[in-house]
Design an enzyme around this catalytic site. Structure first.
Site, PDB file in Angstrom:
ATOM      1  CG  ASP A  32      39.392  22.910   8.559  1.00 13.10           C
ATOM      2  OD1 ASP A  32      39.188  21.633   8.865  1.00 13.10           O
ATOM      3  OD2 ASP A  32      39.521  23.690   8.648  1.00 13.10           O
ATOM      4  N   GLY A  33      44.262  21.871   8.257  1.00 12.94           N
ATOM      5  CA  GLY A  33      45.530  21.334   7.187  1.00 12.94           C
ATOM      6  C   GLY A  33      45.967  20.064   6.992  1.00 12.94           C
ATOM      7  CG  ASN A  42      39.998  24.332   1.817  1.00 10.40           C
ATOM      8  OD1 ASN A  42      38.972  24.247   1.315  1.00 10.40           O
ATOM      9  ND2 ASN A  42      40.164  24.099   2.369  1.00 10.40           N
ATOM     10  NE  ARG A  67      55.945  47.801  -2.760  1.00  6.40           N
ATOM     11  CZ  ARG A  67      56.648  47.862  -3.418  1.00  6.40           C
ATOM     12  NH1 ARG A  67      57.494  46.842  -3.504  1.00  6.40           N
ATOM     13  NH2 ARG A  67      56.730  49.298  -3.709  1.00  6.40           N
ATOM     14  CG  ASP A 121      45.685  42.533   1.259  1.00  4.16           C
ATOM     15  OD1 ASP A 121      46.494  43.821   1.215  1.00  4.16           O
ATOM     16  OD2 ASP A 121      45.099  42.916   2.325  1.00  4.16           O
ATOM     17  CB  THR A 153      33.099  26.905   4.547  1.00  9.50           C
ATOM     18  OG1 THR A 153      33.444  25.941   3.981  1.00  9.50           O
ATOM     19  CG2 THR A 153      31.282  27.401   4.169  1.00  9.50           C
ATOM     20  CE1 TYR A 212      42.415  35.197   2.999  1.00  4.29           C
ATOM     21  CE2 TYR A 212      43.735  33.795   1.381  1.00  4.29           C
ATOM     22  CZ  TYR A 212      43.173  35.136   2.206  1.00  4.29           C
ATOM     23  OH  TYR A 212      44.203  35.758   2.508  1.00  4.29           O
ATOM     24  CB  SER A 216      38.372  35.246   5.513  1.00  9.27           C
ATOM     25  OG  SER A 216      38.438  34.049   6.099  1.00  9.27           O
ATOM     26  CD  GLN A 231      51.776  24.343   3.369  1.00 11.54           C
ATOM     27  OE1 GLN A 231      53.300  24.321   3.629  1.00 11.54           O
ATOM     28  NE2 GLN A 231      51.041  24.320   4.512  1.00 11.54           N
TER      29      GLN A 231
END
Lengths: 269, 269, 269, 269
Positions: free
Chosen positions: C58-59, C128, C139, C158, C169, C171, C174, C226
């Site tokens: 994927d990357g 994406n 933090r 976060d 589908t 990040y 997730s 990135q």
């Protein structure tokens, strides 16, 4: 518009009283109106020229929208509910809102659902969502989902729903689904308390047909909170966007961001 | 142990057949046994010396555990279920398991729930969970929770449950609750599809009493998947750990980690 | 198409080797090709007539898509990854796929993001998602979201992301976001591990501009994995749909339902 | 108690000023005190007879608790924070609280964590949680969890944490974990933004040892928000309950239910 039809549930005396009060005020201004009690089995007389006014909470609005939709009429929500998540109108401004709505309404179109149960040829209406759910307490249903005849996932769950963007802040939200801008052309496929399966909402185009099949147990079909049918094991419902949208009069702006923040505050009171 | 009582649902012919087969094998070895069909309204004769054997899936086990608990007897689960999340025993090893269970059983104690409805003096048993849920499709209940008489949160939801660690991988899991090692002395307070409220499980000591009050609508009370009562608006249930634990015969190791990984695989088949 | 550009990371020797092998085979058929290593700081030569082939996971695909997008070229994903969630192509069929892609490609258009950091006039690409996240471990950041200049919610989290349907589908998933059909014209606003705030994805039209402002702490900006910049407290990013879509060659059907079921199986292996 | 040690971060001038003010007031009553700035590399002098007073928010309290724990001293939280989720004390009542705390304190014991990184023989302290997380933006870590050497699940995620009941309302909550009564003898294993894996917290006894192994990428180890180490691929941390608990002075009642409702209100302001 030639005629105003107030709709309310008779167990809301404040709504019924308000209807009578507004009716008098409108009569003084030359506008005819009548009141339809939503528990009544009779069909009210509505044409495309009727302004349907919902006096009550979300449940009242969903019923009123269904009546209006059938006749191609506009619906004006007057929220008297505690939660009032869908929409809010201060009481003292209602007559002004109705007058504006009969003269020069701003209308927002919302997609609605057309639900076909089994091989029946009649269809049912839903503005928020339709759910295939367990027919009996204490047992999960198994439901397989299809999108344009392609099999998606099978859920063991309390139920599985197809929701509209309008319904995204309702039951869909409770079940963990996303909040969707109500103008978007999408349908939401959201399971309720699924067991050991993917629990995320799947968002598809509102041009797709979603089919939900009850696998091995009887299941109930519930549209906007009303039971509309029962599925025998193996039976399906087919859900698609209704041809015509619901036409909601929006004299006031509907600001999703505002409603979200309000909802959070009230939800925890 | 002097006697083996097989329990099964009569709509599982494979279970009934297996009971007869095992009964013959045990008779050959001098062990008396009988079969109790779980749909039967009659009470089977059980003493603390009976070994109750559950032949079926999770539902069968929950019923058998309830019978065994009442008499202080041991219960041996023989899983014939598809999901078999609670426990699994290969069919051909069942007679050996029963013999070991009557001779020298390894017993795991599981906490169970004692549920009191309203002001009733009788109590109900639950091994997995008890739920206060909407009595009717399409409407949320409002439920306020109390822990040792301290008010916690009020939920608008499909329902609110109190689950045991044993039940943590059942309905609690579907509703988003955590997985809890079954030996821990805790109760889980988990809402089902709550609307705009905190949706996390609250974990409290099993020495606490949890009270759930139906606020403004009728609600059903469901223990281990069986409706056991109805709450009028304002009525409550009180849930506490049952004085005696359920004594489960564990000839095999119960490895939570194994079951989790298995469950994930099967859940998506 | 006149030219094939293979792209790969040099730490994937299998990908580099495959590029050389395919290059020979294409040369035999009269098709020119070259290899661009993605760690290289140099810009490869690409025109709208180039077919960019991504060899890796994927990357790799995300990087290759970015290069292709800049030049208006097509990108063909050849998945060599373990997870291969985005897309899969069996190795032995790759040459055939490339030939078809240069001759008569089926192209799927995917929306991409255009990200502007602070008052900078340059923009960054993401296929994406773009994330505003804590710059330092341990933090939370506080991020306020705006849609077309209307303030939405403020998250302590976060991070907060804007994702495309293609990224739904990844990040976004997730972080609890929905799965979105990749053809839909929508953007997803999804918080990552938010504290005591609404945690649902908000779905808006891809014609909206989403602004994310870091309130009181430095934050990192991460596009497709990135880091592309840093926000000082008070600084913002602006995210909108890129004018041109990413043009993905799809010789094979992309079946969301298939990928979901596969992903579930592999995810738990 | 013979001595009061105020602790504060020097970038909180209000806290430093308050320390000086309180120090004067205590001196008038014959109680010696001093101030330790938490950024200082020097170790303050603390014995089991010291009362450590935390002046600040949650971060200050976590540091102060660590200092107190090492010496077996009591820690009194004085919350000056905006969120103040852990505990709240009105400013004007602080001197009285300190006096009571030195004379006749009510002490609540909270379990803490003992963290061992790799094969190191030194251990680290955490009161809320320890996290194994991605060392670099934009990439997931793969982490395998073990409980008493039994392999549990492998997560692809932003990170995986072990939290205490005290920490359950902190980062654990953000990551979707349950709220746990702070007196319970349990550890919480909670993944952060896991991809296509079980995302539920696993609750185990605090007598278990939890091991987290970074599979194929470098990972950071973060305890109570401070980076305490780095794991090379294949390295592990071991987490167990610290032998001694943290002794928190509680002049005021800590009502979980109150804090939950407050947190909800403030979280959405």
């Amino acid at each position: 518009m030639s005629h105003v039809l107030f709709t309310a549930f008779s167990n809301r005396p404040d709504a019924v009283e308000l209807a009578h009060e507004l009716s008098g005020q409108l009569s003084d201004r030359g506008v005819q109106s009548s009141l339809h009690l939503l528990e009544s089995p009779s069909e009210p007389s509505i044409s495309a020229e009727t302004l349907v006014v919902s006096l009550g909470g979300d449940g009242t609005f969903l019923k009123a929208a269904s009546l209006a939709h059938r006749a191609g009429a506009y619906v004006l929500p007057v929220n008297l509910g505690r939660m009032g998540f869908l929409l809010t109108v201060p009481r003292e401004e209602v007559v002004g809102d109705i007058e504006r709505a009969t003269a020069n309404p701003t209308v927002i179109e919302r997609i609605a659902l057309d639900v076909r149960i089994g091989s029946s040829t009649t269809t049912h209406f839903a503005l928020n969502e339709v759910v295939v759910e367990r027919a009996h307490s204490g047992r999960m249903v198994r439901v397989t989902s299809f999108v344009d005849d392609v099999e998606y996932l099978t859920y063991s769950a309390d139920g599985v729903m197809v929701a509209t963007p309008t319904g995204s802040t309702g039951y869909n939200f409770s079940a963990g689904g996303p909040v969707v801008d109500s103008s978007l052309p999408v349908l939401l496929l959201t399971p309720i308390a699924p067991h050991f399966t993917i629990d995320r909402t799947i968002v598809v185009s509102d041009e797709k047909v979603v089919r939900l099949t009850a696998k091995d147990k009887e299941a109930a079909v519930v549209a906007d909170g009303q039971t509309i049918g029962v599925l025998a094991p193996g039976d399906s419902i087919e859900v698609r966007r209704a041809v015509a949208p619901v036409k909601v009069v929006a004299n006031r702006s509907f600001d999703l961001s505002y409603r979200l923040r309000e909802g959070l505050q009230e939800g925890h009171a």
